[in-house]
Write a protein that holds these residues in place. Structure first.
Motif, short mmCIF file in Angstrom:
data_model
loop_
_atom_site.label_atom_id
_atom_site.label_comp_id
_atom_site.label_asym_id
_atom_site.label_seq_id
_atom_site.Cartn_x
_atom_site.Cartn_y
_atom_site.Cartn_z
N SER A 113 0.87 -1.18 0.00
CA SER A 113 0.00 0.00 0.00
C SER A 113 0.90 1.22 0.00
CB SER A 113 -0.88 0.03 1.25
OG SER A 113 -0.06 0.12 2.40
N THR A 114 0.31 2.36 -0.30
CA THR A 114 1.08 3.58 -0.20
C THR A 114 1.44 3.82 1.27
OG1 THR A 114 -0.34 4.35 -1.95
CG2 THR A 114 1.16 5.94 -1.06
N SER A 115 0.54 3.43 2.16
CA SER A 115 0.84 3.59 3.59
C SER A 115 2.11 2.83 3.97
CB SER A 115 -0.32 3.06 4.44
OG SER A 115 -1.47 3.81 4.19
N TYR B 69 -4.04 14.87 3.94
CA TYR B 69 -4.45 13.49 4.17
C TYR B 69 -4.45 13.14 5.67
CZ TYR B 69 -3.99 8.42 3.19
OH TYR B 69 -4.15 7.07 3.11
N VAL C 91 1.75 16.18 -1.64
CA VAL C 91 0.72 15.27 -2.15
C VAL C 91 0.23 15.90 -3.45
CG1 VAL C 91 -1.42 14.04 -1.68
CG2 VAL C 91 0.13 14.61 0.20
N ASN D 92 -4.91 15.74 -1.28
CA ASN D 92 -6.21 15.34 -0.76
C ASN D 92 -6.45 16.17 0.50
OD1 ASN D 92 -8.31 14.10 0.58
ND2 ASN D 92 -7.32 12.10 0.80
N ASP E 255 3.59 12.05 -2.89
CA ASP E 255 2.48 11.08 -2.97
C ASP E 255 1.69 11.43 -4.23
OD1 ASP E 255 -0.07 9.93 -2.75
OD2 ASP E 255 -0.08 10.04 -0.56
N VAL F 118 -0.76 9.43 -5.73
CA VAL F 118 -1.82 8.44 -5.99
C VAL F 118 -2.94 9.00 -6.87
CG1 VAL F 118 -1.39 6.99 -3.95
CG2 VAL F 118 -3.04 8.84 -3.79
N PHE F 119 -3.19 10.32 -6.78
CA PHE F 119 -4.28 10.91 -7.59
C PHE F 119 -3.77 11.60 -8.86
CE2 PHE F 119 -6.15 11.03 -3.22
CZ PHE F 119 -7.26 10.25 -3.46
N SER G 148 -4.50 1.51 -5.85
CA SER G 148 -5.76 1.82 -5.16
C SER G 148 -6.48 2.98 -5.83
CB SER G 148 -5.53 2.07 -3.68
OG SER G 148 -4.92 3.31 -3.46
N LYS G 149 -5.71 3.96 -6.33
CA LYS G 149 -6.34 5.09 -7.02
C LYS G 149 -6.12 5.00 -8.54
CE LYS G 149 -7.41 7.00 -3.01
NZ LYS G 149 -7.26 5.88 -2.07
C1 LIG Z 1 -3.20 11.14 -0.46
C2 LIG Z 1 -3.41 9.67 -0.30
N1 LIG Z 1 -2.35 8.84 -0.31
C3 LIG Z 1 -2.51 7.51 -0.18
C4 LIG Z 1 -3.76 6.96 -0.03
C5 LIG Z 1 -3.95 5.48 0.18
O1 LIG Z 1 -3.27 4.72 -0.69
P1 LIG Z 1 -3.12 3.14 -0.39
O2 LIG Z 1 -4.47 2.54 -0.48
O3 LIG Z 1 -2.20 2.71 -1.48
O4 LIG Z 1 -2.48 3.02 0.96
C6 LIG Z 1 -4.89 7.78 0.00
C7 LIG Z 1 -6.23 7.20 0.21
O5 LIG Z 1 -7.22 7.86 0.26
C8 LIG Z 1 -4.71 9.16 -0.13
O6 LIG Z 1 -5.77 9.99 -0.08
#
Ligand SMILES: Cc1ncc(COP(=O)(O)O)c(C=O)c1O
Length: 394
Positions: free
Chosen positions: A96-98, A122, A171, A175, A203, A205-206, A236-237
């Motif tokens: 995951s990104t986390s 976030y 980011v 977000n 980050d 992801v979006f 995930s995104k």
């Molecule tokens: C800015 C941001 N980074 C990462 C994530 C989560 O990514 P992952 O599902 O890969 O952990 C989110 C999920 O909403 C997000 O808003």
């Protein structure tokens, strides 16, 4: 008996309690926070996705700390399409990104040291920092007909921090503000990285969810070699597949520090070897499905946004703050009560669930955040009720 890392209040917040009560009473809920793409009515190619998980090669195991080479080559191709050429050795797969954040924070910061993070942003940063024993120093994004990094304040935060700062996190797009990092902002951030020996963590992801093209924004941070840079993203995104738990971190930078970072990150990744072989084998196919998912997500976000802006054209006490991309919209309401109170009143009075701005650490009251992913009918019903209620106070 327990380490202080999990010393958080475990009681659900007021909104979660009220939602639980509504659910138990079987009351209807218009969920304008829904951003789980698997629940938003998008069309996924089930045969292709599930078929990709049935590769017979998944019966063998040749562990690689960075993750399967074929998967990393597919990630490298994704960046090549954006004009960034990467060696597969610069890519590490994570679940995951986390998890990618944890790897990077563990690599860069000792307990008690700090990273700069945007505000508002976030909500998970707080938890990720706590679990990795690091401290967050927020730098503000300010709204002036669009969100911008307050660069002067960022410089002041950096100069005045009593802790050792190790990285600046961006980011891209953020977000929930939906703002991308501009080339001009990046130049300034890179100067700070050079002056203070900091890493840049981006980050993205979006990043594929931009509402309109703009040459002024950074395409991807993955190609930056002027500072040690970590670019995080995942399925995930990008492919709207959060359940697949597959993400990555791309490392770039000046050659000497890059090779040291790669060697150290390899130690962390080798400790966990976290990505499973069936998923890594499926990554190229899952990544490819973005070509059918991203247009659906973008179409949904644009339709909801366009309709929202049409409603707000009338003389209403609600504004929509301009966003350039991402999955969220920020509504600015009269700050006659806390944003939490607005959210509670909408929930109890109208069955409409929105996020109060304080979830994202807005600096002032009067912000509500809604997702742009709910099906159009739900979005419209919820927003109509919201506007009707707020108009009573207009
Ligand atoms: C800015 C941001 N980074 C990462 C994530 C989560 O990514 P992952 O599902 O890969 O952990 C989110 C999920 O909403 C997000 O808003």
């Amino acid at each position: 008996m327990f380490a202080s890392r999990t010393n958080r209040s475990l009681t659900p917040n007021r909104l979660s309690q009220l939602i639980e009560e509504r659910r138990q009473q079987g009351l209807p809920l218009l969920d304008l926070t829904e951003s789980n793409p698997t629940r938003c009515g998008f069309n996924f190619d089930a045969e292709k996705l599930l078929g990709a998980l049935a590769d017979p090669r998944a019966l063998g195991y040749e562990p690689d700390p960075r993750g399967l080479l074929a998967a990393r080559l597919a990630v490298a191709d994704y960046y090549a399409e954006r004009g960034v050429q990467l060696e597969p050795a610069q890519i590490f797969l994570t679940t995951s990104t986390s998890e990618a954040y944890s790897y990077v924070f563990r690599l860069l910061a000792n307990p008690g040291e700090a990273v700069l993070v945007p505000r508002p942003s976030y909500p998970l940063f707080d938890f990720l920092a706590g679990l990795n024993d690091i401290h967050l120093e927020p730098y503000p994004l300010a709204y002036h007909d669009g969100w911008r990094i307050e660069l002067e304040t960022l410089a002041a935060v950096l100069d005045s921090s009593l802790r050792q700062v190790r990285a600046i996190v961006v980011v891209h797009p953020n977000n929930p503000t939906g703002s991308f990092v501009s080339r001009e902002e990046l130049e300034c951030l890179l100067k700070h990285c050079e002056d203070h020996a900091l890493a840049l963590v981006a980050d993205e992801v979006f990043a594929d969810c931009a509402f309109a093209p703009d040459d002024e924004r950074v395409v991807s941070h993955a190609g930056i070699s002027g500072a040690l840079t970590f670019t995080l993203s995942g399925l995930s995104k990008i492919s709207a597949l959060p359940q697949m738990k597959l993400a990555w971190v791309v490392v770039n930078g000046p050659p000497d520090v890059l090779s040291k970072a790669l060697a150290r990150l390899e130690v962390i990744a080798d400790t966990y070897l976290s990505v499973s072989v069936p998923l890594a084998l499926a990554l190229p196919t899952m990544l490819e499905t973005r070509h059918s998912l991203q247009p659906q997500v973008l179409e949904r976000a644009r339709t909801n946004l366009h309709w929202l802006d049409e409603q707000l054209a009338a003389d209403l006490p609600v504004r929509h703050l301009k966003a350039d991309g991402g999955w969220y919209a920020i509504l600015k309401l009269p700050a006659i009560r806390s944003d939490e109170d607005w959210a509670v009143e909408l929930l109890t009075g109208d069955g409409v669930f929105v996020h109060p701005g304080h979830f994202y650490d807005f600096l002032s009251e009067g912000h509500l955040v809604v997702s742009l992913l709910p099906p159009v009918e739900i979005f419209q019903q919820g927003i109509r009720k919201l506007l009707a209620r707020v108009s009573r106070y207009g």
